[in-house]
Motif scaffolding. Structure first.
Motif, PDB file in Angstrom:
ATOM      1  N   VAL A   1       0.932  -1.155   0.086  1.00  0.00           N
ATOM      2  CA  VAL A   1      -0.088  -0.101  -0.058  1.00  0.00           C
ATOM      3  C   VAL A   1       0.737   1.201  -0.115  1.00  0.00           C
ATOM      4  O   VAL A   1       0.625   2.050  -0.677  1.00  0.00           O
ATOM      5  CB  VAL A   1      -0.896   0.114   1.139  1.00  0.00           C
ATOM      6  CG1 VAL A   1      -1.646   1.348   1.337  1.00  0.00           C
ATOM      7  CG2 VAL A   1      -2.261  -1.067   1.019  1.00  0.00           C
ATOM      8  N   GLU A   2       1.816   1.323   0.937  1.00  0.00           N
ATOM      9  CA  GLU A   2       2.771   2.466   0.887  1.00  0.00           C
ATOM     10  C   GLU A   2       3.545   2.662  -0.315  1.00  0.00           C
ATOM     11  O   GLU A   2       3.527   3.883  -0.960  1.00  0.00           O
ATOM     12  CB  GLU A   2       3.713   2.045   2.050  1.00  0.00           C
ATOM     13  CG  GLU A   2       4.831   3.272   2.504  1.00  0.00           C
ATOM     14  CD  GLU A   2       5.520   3.082   3.553  1.00  0.00           C
ATOM     15  OE1 GLU A   2       6.637   3.771   3.563  1.00  0.00           O
ATOM     16  OE2 GLU A   2       5.586   2.106   4.196  1.00  0.00           O
ATOM     17  N   LEU A   3       4.020   1.352  -0.974  1.00  0.00           N
ATOM     18  CA  LEU A   3       4.713   1.553  -2.267  1.00  0.00           C
ATOM     19  C   LEU A   3       3.911   2.159  -3.353  1.00  0.00           C
ATOM     20  O   LEU A   3       4.237   3.055  -4.154  1.00  0.00           O
ATOM     21  CB  LEU A   3       5.279   0.275  -2.670  1.00  0.00           C
ATOM     22  CG  LEU A   3       5.794   0.116  -4.012  1.00  0.00           C
ATOM     23  CD1 LEU A   3       6.909  -0.806  -3.962  1.00  0.00           C
ATOM     24  CD2 LEU A   3       4.814  -0.546  -4.974  1.00  0.00           C
ATOM     25  N   ILE A   4       2.643   1.710  -3.481  1.00  0.00           N
ATOM     26  CA  ILE A   4       1.543   2.440  -4.582  1.00  0.00           C
ATOM     27  C   ILE A   4       1.397   3.761  -4.126  1.00  0.00           C
ATOM     28  O   ILE A   4       1.404   4.620  -5.185  1.00  0.00           O
ATOM     29  CB  ILE A   4       0.249   1.413  -4.387  1.00  0.00           C
ATOM     30  CG1 ILE A   4       0.477   0.087  -4.785  1.00  0.00           C
ATOM     31  CG2 ILE A   4      -0.818   2.139  -5.215  1.00  0.00           C
ATOM     32  CD1 ILE A   4      -0.697  -0.863  -4.424  1.00  0.00           C
ATOM     33  N   ARG A   5       1.396   4.161  -2.941  1.00  0.00           N
ATOM     34  CA  ARG A   5       1.009   5.579  -2.739  1.00  0.00           C
ATOM     35  C   ARG A   5       2.167   6.433  -3.089  1.00  0.00           C
ATOM     36  O   ARG A   5       1.981   7.384  -3.586  1.00  0.00           O
ATOM     37  CB  ARG A   5       0.838   5.865  -0.997  1.00  0.00           C
ATOM     38  CG  ARG A   5      -0.709   5.504  -0.316  1.00  0.00           C
ATOM     39  CD  ARG A   5      -0.523   5.938   1.106  1.00  0.00           C
ATOM     40  NE  ARG A   5      -1.904   5.310   1.492  1.00  0.00           N
ATOM     41  CZ  ARG A   5      -3.006   5.746   1.616  1.00  0.00           C
ATOM     42  NH1 ARG A   5      -3.393   6.806   0.630  1.00  0.00           N
ATOM     43  NH2 ARG A   5      -3.815   5.071   2.165  1.00  0.00           N
ATOM     44  N   ASP A   6       3.292   6.012  -2.813  1.00  0.00           N
ATOM     45  CA  ASP A   6       4.758   6.557  -3.186  1.00  0.00           C
ATOM     46  C   ASP A   6       4.886   6.789  -4.677  1.00  0.00           C
ATOM     47  O   ASP A   6       5.506   7.682  -5.083  1.00  0.00           O
ATOM     48  CB  ASP A   6       6.082   6.126  -2.596  1.00  0.00           C
ATOM     49  CG  ASP A   6       5.892   6.065  -0.896  1.00  0.00           C
ATOM     50  OD1 ASP A   6       4.971   7.000  -0.433  1.00  0.00           O
ATOM     51  OD2 ASP A   6       6.652   5.453  -0.247  1.00  0.00           O
ATOM     52  N   SER A   7       4.308   5.826  -5.384  1.00  0.00           N
ATOM     53  CA  SER A   7       4.722   5.601  -6.896  1.00  0.00           C
ATOM     54  C   SER A   7       3.699   6.341  -7.632  1.00  0.00           C
ATOM     55  O   SER A   7       3.901   6.644  -8.865  1.00  0.00           O
ATOM     56  CB  SER A   7       5.065   4.262  -7.436  1.00  0.00           C
ATOM     57  OG  SER A   7       3.726   3.457  -7.073  1.00  0.00           O
ATOM     58  N   LEU A   8       2.484   6.630  -7.220  1.00  0.00           N
ATOM     59  CA  LEU A   8       1.520   7.201  -7.970  1.00  0.00           C
ATOM     60  C   LEU A   8       1.835   8.925  -7.978  1.00  0.00           C
ATOM     61  O   LEU A   8       2.200   9.470  -6.884  1.00  0.00           O
ATOM     62  CB  LEU A   8       0.124   7.258  -7.470  1.00  0.00           C
ATOM     63  CG  LEU A   8      -0.322   5.658  -7.617  1.00  0.00           C
ATOM     64  CD1 LEU A   8      -1.740   5.700  -6.888  1.00  0.00           C
ATOM     65  CD2 LEU A   8      -0.233   5.054  -8.859  1.00  0.00           C
ATOM     66  N   PRO A   9       1.339   9.695  -9.036  1.00  0.00           N
ATOM     67  CA  PRO A   9       1.520  10.836  -9.289  1.00  0.00           C
ATOM     68  C   PRO A   9       0.340  11.591  -8.326  1.00  0.00           C
ATOM     69  O   PRO A   9      -0.482  11.110  -8.175  1.00  0.00           O
ATOM     70  CB  PRO A   9       1.199  11.192 -10.752  1.00  0.00           C
ATOM     71  CG  PRO A   9       0.723  10.124 -11.296  1.00  0.00           C
ATOM     72  CD  PRO A   9       1.098   8.972 -10.461  1.00  0.00           C
TER      73      PRO A   9
END
Length: 321
Positions: free
Chosen positions: A190-198
């Motif tokens: 979840v954290e990785l997805i948050r960090d990788s999205l514009p």
């Protein structure tokens, strides 16, 4: 685990759609199949509403079968619970010696129990092992998918099953991170997805991890492949006058159901025939205009009903051999 929090979606509407087929009296009791038993909310309501009916209920999740078995115990031998995936319906009916059924219900997606039991890894809102298998006795979990699938395959899954526009960004981040340390828990993903999205992508459509989790769940459980086989076989299992109701929770499921129903309700005759022979006549009559939605009141009471789409059809002719 409390069963009170499990509120069946669009329950009364499902009962109303199936009622004409299950109230019919004949020499044999009508048989209704709940293809997605879950915690047994729809099944219990079917048994209570149609006292003459016999229920066959399927689930691939052994824990769901155990819990709903307790719930449905008062109905005795009117309820037959089977550990099976719903595309195995023809084999189940054959084993039970049931040639045709009067009603079929599908309530697709993840059951309340699977979402609420933290250690199953279905929910992105709480940290848990990345498993997501509906049947925990077989197959590979979501962590193994993330850690072993080639990048191109992961991108395809996120796009096809999650309709995720940022699939490439997310997968690049996953591949980079899994080389440092394999994925095991949901919070890290979840954290990785948050960090990788514009920034713009984070502002719309709820939790940014939602689409990725949906895609992984569908892949792990082969949901769309199973559904593609299951709906046509369920239609074929209906007696004339039998009815089917399907609750879907995302556009991919709903599209598949719509296509099967539309094909069954279509006249397949070549153009220009003055009289349409029986073999080209529609086999189904649609019972819903498009997909029906839950009422605002229901969504207010049960937020899990919000994405639900309900379609119904009635069997009006046999297949031509």
């Amino acid at each position: 685990m409390s069963q009170t929090r499990h509120v069946p979606v669009m329950l009364q509407r499902c009962l109303d759609l199936l009622a004409p087929a299950l109230e019919a009296t004949g020499p044999q009791p009508p048989v209704v199949v709940d293809c997605t038993l879950g915690l047994g909310g729809h099944s219990e309501a079917l048994l209570a509403a149609f006292p003459a009916a016999r229920l066959v209920a399927l689930d691939r999740d052994k824990e769901a079968l155990r819990l709903s078995g307790e719930r449905l115990a008062p109905y005795g031998d009117r309820a037959t619970l089977v550990h099976a995936v719903y595309d195995e319906l023809p084999e189940v009916l054959e084993r039970l010696g049931i040639p045709k059924v009067q009603g079929v219900l599908f309530d697709l997606g993840v059951s309340s129990m699977q979402l609420d039991e933290a250690d199953r890894g279905f929910a992105y809102a709480q940290d848990a092992p990345l498993d997501m298998r509906m049947d925990q006795t077989t197959g590979i979990g979501a962590a193994e998918v993330l850690n072993t699938y080639p990048p191109g395959e992961l991108v395809r899954i996120l796009r096809a099953y999650g309709e995720e526009k940022q699939a490439k960004r997310i997968v690049s981040a996953v591949v980079r991170e899994r080389e440092k340390e394999p994925f095991s828990n949901s919070a890290r993903l979840v954290e990785l997805i948050r960090d990788s999205l514009p920034q713009a992508a984070k502002r719309t459509g709820g939790n940014p991890a939602k689409r990725t989790f949906q895609a992984l769940r569908i892949e792990v459980n082969g949901e769309l492949t199973v559904l593609e086989r299951a709906v046509p076989t369920a239609v074929r299992s209906l007696a004339i006058g039998g009815r089917i109701a399907v609750l879907s929770y995302h556009s991919l499921e709903d599209r598949l159901v719509k296509q099967v129903f539309a094909a069954g309700a279509a006249n397949t005759a070549p153009p220009g025939l003055p009289v349409v022979p029986e073999r080209y006549q529609p086999r189904l009559k649609l019972l819903t205009r498009g997909a029906e939605l839950p009422t605002e009141e229901e969504v207010a009471e049960n937020r899990r009903a919000a994405p639900a789409r309900l379609r119904g059809a009635q069997r009006i002719r046999e297949e031509e051999r």
